[in-house]
Design a protein around this motif. Structure first.
Motif, mmCIF file in Angstrom:
data_model
loop_
_atom_site.group_PDB
_atom_site.id
_atom_site.type_symbol
_atom_site.label_atom_id
_atom_site.label_comp_id
_atom_site.label_asym_id
_atom_site.label_seq_id
_atom_site.Cartn_x
_atom_site.Cartn_y
_atom_site.Cartn_z
ATOM 1 N N ALA B 129 0.867 -1.189 0.000
ATOM 2 C CA ALA B 129 0.000 0.000 0.000
ATOM 3 C C ALA B 129 0.903 1.238 0.000
ATOM 4 N N ARG B 137 -4.577 2.383 -0.584
ATOM 5 C CA ARG B 137 -4.434 1.159 -1.378
ATOM 6 C C ARG B 137 -3.632 1.392 -2.656
ATOM 7 N N THR B 141 -1.995 -3.984 -3.171
ATOM 8 C CA THR B 141 -2.743 -4.307 -1.949
ATOM 9 C C THR B 141 -3.553 -5.594 -2.164
ATOM 10 N N THR B 147 -7.515 -0.351 3.978
ATOM 11 C CA THR B 147 -6.546 0.745 3.990
ATOM 12 C C THR B 147 -7.356 2.021 4.214
ATOM 13 N N LYS B 156 -10.576 -3.906 0.156
ATOM 14 C CA LYS B 156 -10.245 -4.161 -1.250
ATOM 15 C C LYS B 156 -10.811 -5.505 -1.716
#
Lengths: 393, 301
Positions: B129, B137, B141, B147, B156
């Protein structure tokens, strides 16, 4: 020896004669002829150099920054969108004090796509810390490119050599191409001021906190302020070898002129003819050729044009919401002077539109007939038939 | 006195400004031990642009060219060309970038450089990241990560880009993964990369980020080792883009949950999520094994 060469190739010849060691570029019309010739010189052994064919202009400038940090003479060339894409790295090159030389062919920015002459691309880079020199003809292109290396290396600042798209880049003219020995006398082998060295490791372009950033910027400005001195010395040396000099600005028939026309690029040649014709008709008019744009030679400008009754600036560029860029600069340069002729701002020849003798004469006549400048730039040659034109007045 | 077959001379000073437990600093320490003093580093914007020190200090005993975010591949190409023109073919040029500068903003310049087969080593120290800017991100990632730009339920939901495969597809002479938890393997790979001069060499180095992953700083190496033992980050080499060698078989593997559940960035995952990630890891491992099986006799340089 005089040869008939294209303006682009006048650049290439100068770069070959300057014994550049690393070049990098990305294709963009109308810059391509410059780098095609350089690629050929590398391929056939006329140059002992590396040409790095990168995947973007951003990378082209990054590659010559890397090479210059390694202590070699470097060159790149671009135009328009390519220069805009380089913008971040233009700051990086000047703040790192790297003596990179770049040829920049003045071309319009899109949309709409337009590959033709327009100065907005280079003028929009005025705050990046690059020296900018504008050229009028093929000989000046070759000479200025050679001069640019000497100037860049004496000042530790990058130099942009600017030429008009097509009107100059693709026009064939007789150009005196000097021999290698003469160029070597004028421009000896590169002696880098800084170069990365495993025997003496240090960091280049690292983080600069608030405690030193301002001082670093001030140091660059101090370097810029010394450019007229470096430039004059470099031109002196150039004249002693080649017998030609151009000055930071050139005043043509300006001594007793009531009205001075000011501009950069190939339109200067047209204007010289218009001035000669007007002089024959008894008009007191001259041309101020704008050659050095950064640093802007304000004091010289005041001494050459300060006595005129009016200054008329022809800008083939535009800053939306303000007006012609050269006109802004000239107004600012005159502000602190005792004699301060009014500055008339005209926009013409954008996006490759021809600037004809009639265009220039119209600018002269309008200036002569107006008591004071319009508050905004006056556009010359707008054609309502071409597309609907909004009135700006 | 340390008795080790590995190089012991350090080219990194103590007093750098890396976070406690930073995997990227461990990576640099071992990398420079392997590469030696005839090395020049090109560092774009990344954590290491800070760790290397502010003007007028440096934490590194080799020359460093700091450069703009997107430019490591291009700037390293230019520096290499300059050294070649000066007749210095001995010095190794090493671009040293994070995952943002490699997977994202610097991807184009790097792709261009390795397509030209530029003679340098490119190292991506991967902390998965944008850690230097506060844990946003990147395309490195992994699936499932929270994040600051993939917060809450918007963690994500797409896979990590497989960067080694991307550069293997450029058919470069050498691409490899390495981990700070396996220093012997990592040092060997850096030495091999240095010896394979003449073309582009890419090293993808796993570098734990305690700050961004929300793990205790003393768990840096342990988590890196778990990544290998769960097959989340396999150690392998690819020569000429086609010959694959697996360096650590991780047999039998630990469940990927053992690796994920100890990190704050994955704390929100459910049993179903763990199952989905395990299936991805298994699939990737099978693909890798098939590639290794395709050309098992790897030609050593």
């Amino acid at each position: 020896m005089k040869e008939v060469v294209e303006g682009s190739h006048a650049v290439s010849e100068a770069v070959r004669l300057a014994r550049v060691q690393v070049m990098s570029a990305y294709p963009i019309t109308p810059q391509t002829h410059i780098v095609e010739a350089l690629s050929e010189y590398c391929a056939d052994g006329r140059m002992a150099a590396r040409f790095i064919c990168v995947e973007s202009e951003h990378s082209a400038m990054a590659a010559v920054i890397g090479a210059a940090s390694g202590g070699v003479r470097t060159f790149t060339a671009t135009s328009s969108h390519g220069l805009a894409l380089m913008h971040e790295l233009l700051h990086w090159a000047s703040a790192a004090r790297l003596p990179i030389v770049m040829a920049e062919v003045n071309r319009a920015l899109g949309p709409g796509w337009n590959i033709w002459m327009d100065q907005t691309d280079s003028l929009a880079q005025r705050d990046t810390g690059w020296i900018q020199l504008y050229c009028e003809d093929g000989q000046e292109v070759l000479d200025t490119t050679l001069l640019a290396f000497r100037l860049a290396e004496s000042a530790s600042l990058p130099v942009m050599v600017v030429l008009d798209a097509f009107f100059l880049s693709h026009t064939y003219e007789p150009v005196d191409i000097p021999d290698q020995a003469s160029v070597d006398r004028f421009l000896p082998a590169f002696q880098p001021r800084i170069q990365l060295d495993t025997q003496d490791p240090f960091a280049l372009s690292q983080m600069a906190p608030p405690g030193c950033y301002m001082e670093m910027r001030h140091d660059i400005e101090a370097g810029m302020r010394r450019i007229p001195e470096h430039y004059t010395a470099a031109e002196e040396a150039f004249a002693s070898v080649f017998g030609r000099r151009y000055g930071m600005l050139e005043a043509y028939r300006c001594e007793d002129a009531d009205i001075i026309l000011a501009m950069a690029g190939t339109a200067v040649s047209t204007s010289r003819q218009v001035v000669d014709d007007l002089r024959e008709r008894g008009e007191k008019v001259g041309v101020l050729k704008l050659r050095m744009f950064r640093p802007f030679p304000a004091a010289l400008l005041a001494s050459l044009a300060g006595d005129a009754r009016k200054i008329a600036v022809l800008d083939r560029n535009f800053c939306f919401g303000v007006g012609g860029i050269f006109a802004q600069e000239i107004r600012a340069a005159l502000y602190l002077m005792d004699s301060r002729p009014p500055v008339y701002s005209y926009i013409a020849g954008l996006g490759g539109r021809d600037v004809t003798p009639e265009t220039i004469e119209e600018i002269y006549v309008r200036t002569k007939q107006s008591e004071r400048p319009a508050p905004e730039s006056v556009w010359i040659g707008l054609d309502p038939a071409a597309c609907p034109v909004c009135r700006t007045d | 006195m340390i008795h080790s077959p590995l190089p012991q001379t350090d080219y990194m000073a103590s007093g750098h400004v890396g976070c406690p437990g930073c995997g990227a600093t461990v990576a640099m320490k071992f990398a420079l031990r392997a590469l030696g003093e005839k090395t020049m580093l090109v560092i774009p914007a990344c954590c290491w642009a800070i760790i290397a020190g502010s003007h007028p200090q440096t934490s590194l005993k080799v020359p460093v060219l700091h450069t703009a975010f997107a430019t490591a591949g291009a700037a390293a190409s230019g520096l290499r060309a300059a050294l070649d023109m000066r007749g210095d073919t001995e010095t190794t040029v090493v671009a040293w970038a994070g995952d943002g500068g490699t997977f994202d903003i610097g991807f184009q310049a790097l792709s261009g450089a390795v397509e030209r087969n530029e003679d340098f080593i490119y190292v991506c120290y991967d902390n998965e990241a944008y850690m230097n800017t506060g844990v946003q991100r990147s395309s490195s990632t992994p699936f499932g990560t929270r994040t600051t730009t993939t917060p809450g339920t918007n963690w994500k939901h797409t896979r990590k880009k497989n960067i080694v495969e991307a550069f293997a597809a450029h058919r470069i002479p050498y691409a490899a993964t390495a981990s700070i938890a396996y220093p012997e393997d990592m040092i060997r790979k850096f030495q091999r990369a240095r010896e394979l001069k003449g073309g582009s060499r890419f090293l993808h180095v796993y570098a734990t980020c305690p700050t961004g992953w929300r793990v205790p700083s003393d768990q840096c190496i342990k988590i890196a080792r778990l990544a290998v033992k769960t097959r989340a980050f396999p150690l392998y080499e690819v020569t000429d883009g086609v010959r694959y060698t697996l360096n650590h078989d991780a047999e039998p593997p630990l469940p990927v949950r053992d690796y994920l559940s100890v990190q704050g960035r994955f704390k929100h995952l459910t049993d179903d999520d763990y199952g989905e990630i395990q299936a991805m890891v298994d699939e990737d491992w099978e693909l890798l094994k098939r590639k290794v099986a395709l050309a098992p006799e790897e030609a050593r340089a």
